[in-house]
Design a protein around this motif. Sequence first.
Motif, PDB file in Angstrom:
ATOM      1  N   LEU A 103     -70.463 -37.882 -28.978  1.00  0.00           N
ATOM      2  CA  LEU A 103     -69.059 -38.330 -29.379  1.00  0.00           C
ATOM      3  C   LEU A 103     -68.911 -38.226 -30.896  1.00  0.00           C
ATOM      4  O   LEU A 103     -68.048 -37.461 -31.556  1.00  0.00           O
ATOM      5  CB  LEU A 103     -68.467 -39.536 -28.997  1.00  0.00           C
ATOM      6  CG  LEU A 103     -67.082 -40.080 -28.776  1.00  0.00           C
ATOM      7  CD1 LEU A 103     -67.008 -41.237 -27.996  1.00  0.00           C
ATOM      8  CD2 LEU A 103     -66.627 -40.419 -30.088  1.00  0.00           C
ATOM      9  N   LEU A 104     -69.665 -38.754 -31.509  1.00  0.00           N
ATOM     10  CA  LEU A 104     -69.827 -38.707 -33.221  1.00  0.00           C
ATOM     11  C   LEU A 104     -69.995 -37.244 -33.452  1.00  0.00           C
ATOM     12  O   LEU A 104     -69.244 -36.633 -34.531  1.00  0.00           O
ATOM     13  CB  LEU A 104     -71.113 -39.384 -33.563  1.00  0.00           C
ATOM     14  CG  LEU A 104     -71.126 -39.575 -35.285  1.00  0.00           C
ATOM     15  CD1 LEU A 104     -70.073 -40.058 -35.782  1.00  0.00           C
ATOM     16  CD2 LEU A 104     -72.463 -40.345 -35.580  1.00  0.00           C
ATOM     17  N   ASP A 128     -71.906 -42.139 -41.621  1.00  0.00           N
ATOM     18  CA  ASP A 128     -72.550 -42.259 -40.354  1.00  0.00           C
ATOM     19  C   ASP A 128     -73.059 -40.591 -40.355  1.00  0.00           C
ATOM     20  O   ASP A 128     -73.484 -40.577 -39.300  1.00  0.00           O
ATOM     21  CB  ASP A 128     -71.747 -42.536 -39.210  1.00  0.00           C
ATOM     22  CG  ASP A 128     -71.488 -44.001 -39.246  1.00  0.00           C
ATOM     23  OD1 ASP A 128     -72.347 -44.907 -39.582  1.00  0.00           O
ATOM     24  OD2 ASP A 128     -70.304 -44.439 -38.990  1.00  0.00           O
ATOM     25  N   LEU A 129     -72.647 -39.864 -41.148  1.00  0.00           N
ATOM     26  CA  LEU A 129     -73.283 -38.335 -40.908  1.00  0.00           C
ATOM     27  C   LEU A 129     -74.587 -38.489 -40.796  1.00  0.00           C
ATOM     28  O   LEU A 129     -75.243 -37.798 -39.991  1.00  0.00           O
ATOM     29  CB  LEU A 129     -72.949 -37.676 -42.059  1.00  0.00           C
ATOM     30  CG  LEU A 129     -73.519 -35.952 -42.319  1.00  0.00           C
ATOM     31  CD1 LEU A 129     -72.711 -35.420 -41.239  1.00  0.00           C
ATOM     32  CD2 LEU A 129     -73.294 -35.361 -43.593  1.00  0.00           C
ATOM     33  N   SER A 130     -75.641 -39.320 -41.456  1.00  0.00           N
ATOM     34  CA  SER A 130     -76.868 -39.596 -41.587  1.00  0.00           C
ATOM     35  C   SER A 130     -77.194 -39.859 -39.993  1.00  0.00           C
ATOM     36  O   SER A 130     -78.405 -39.707 -39.523  1.00  0.00           O
ATOM     37  CB  SER A 130     -77.484 -40.415 -42.448  1.00  0.00           C
ATOM     38  OG  SER A 130     -77.029 -41.517 -42.185  1.00  0.00           O
ATOM     39  N   SER A 131     -76.190 -40.546 -39.373  1.00  0.00           N
ATOM     40  CA  SER A 131     -76.692 -41.007 -37.886  1.00  0.00           C
ATOM     41  C   SER A 131     -76.828 -39.581 -36.659  1.00  0.00           C
ATOM     42  O   SER A 131     -77.114 -39.851 -35.607  1.00  0.00           O
ATOM     43  CB  SER A 131     -75.471 -41.896 -37.239  1.00  0.00           C
ATOM     44  OG  SER A 131     -75.701 -43.145 -38.147  1.00  0.00           O
ATOM     45  N   VAL A 137     -74.837 -28.515 -38.222  1.00  0.00           N
ATOM     46  CA  VAL A 137     -73.778 -27.723 -37.914  1.00  0.00           C
ATOM     47  C   VAL A 137     -72.366 -28.474 -38.924  1.00  0.00           C
ATOM     48  O   VAL A 137     -71.874 -27.733 -39.523  1.00  0.00           O
ATOM     49  CB  VAL A 137     -73.471 -27.975 -36.628  1.00  0.00           C
ATOM     50  CG1 VAL A 137     -71.667 -27.577 -36.273  1.00  0.00           C
ATOM     51  CG2 VAL A 137     -74.318 -27.263 -35.708  1.00  0.00           C
ATOM     52  N   VAL A 138     -72.590 -29.729 -39.114  1.00  0.00           N
ATOM     53  CA  VAL A 138     -71.256 -30.514 -39.826  1.00  0.00           C
ATOM     54  C   VAL A 138     -71.517 -29.762 -41.270  1.00  0.00           C
ATOM     55  O   VAL A 138     -70.625 -29.362 -42.198  1.00  0.00           O
ATOM     56  CB  VAL A 138     -71.271 -31.918 -39.714  1.00  0.00           C
ATOM     57  CG1 VAL A 138     -70.520 -32.254 -40.573  1.00  0.00           C
ATOM     58  CG2 VAL A 138     -70.878 -32.093 -38.230  1.00  0.00           C
TER      59      VAL A 138
END
Length: 185
Positions: free
Chosen positions: A53-54, A107-110, A118-119
Amino acid sequence: MTEAPRTRDVMLREAARLFAAQGFRGTSVNDIGTACGISGPAVYKHFPSKDALLARLLSDISQQLVDGGRAVVDEAPDDVSALEQLVAFHTDFALAEPDVIRVQDRDLSSLPDADRAVVRRLQRTYVELWTGVLCRLDGSLPVEVARLRAHAVFGLLNSTPHSARGRAEARRQLSSMALRALARP
């Protein structure tokens, strides 16, 4: 639109709100389900995991920025207009999506490595759209400086909406400051 995509959109919006308020790790699947009016386990009918989901939330918004930025640059009659329209586009995004910006920052590091890659690739593509416009506007501007300016303006635009109260005035002020920051000294 079928029920599943509509439900997924609601889940993404509610997950962004919860992740922004509580953090990714501080939000449970049950929290997301409750916010959507379903049970926690029902979330798994739409996303295989909270991580998925994130990943979807952050990759979708990054793709929207690339697609929107590309459309702005392609449709602008000249680079001055392209820069003005890129600033307006990103300002509108920042004012409309403060929760997603908070989630991205915190939370990108999660994300699992593959999803984070990809992000990051999409983010670099978006930055390069801005960099290209800035370099065409000032042929003497080194690419690294153009990138630095783009990142600095993203920082300005992405941080201020967290405290902005009046959208119209915030949009005017942010756009004006961003264009002045990008101007040739």
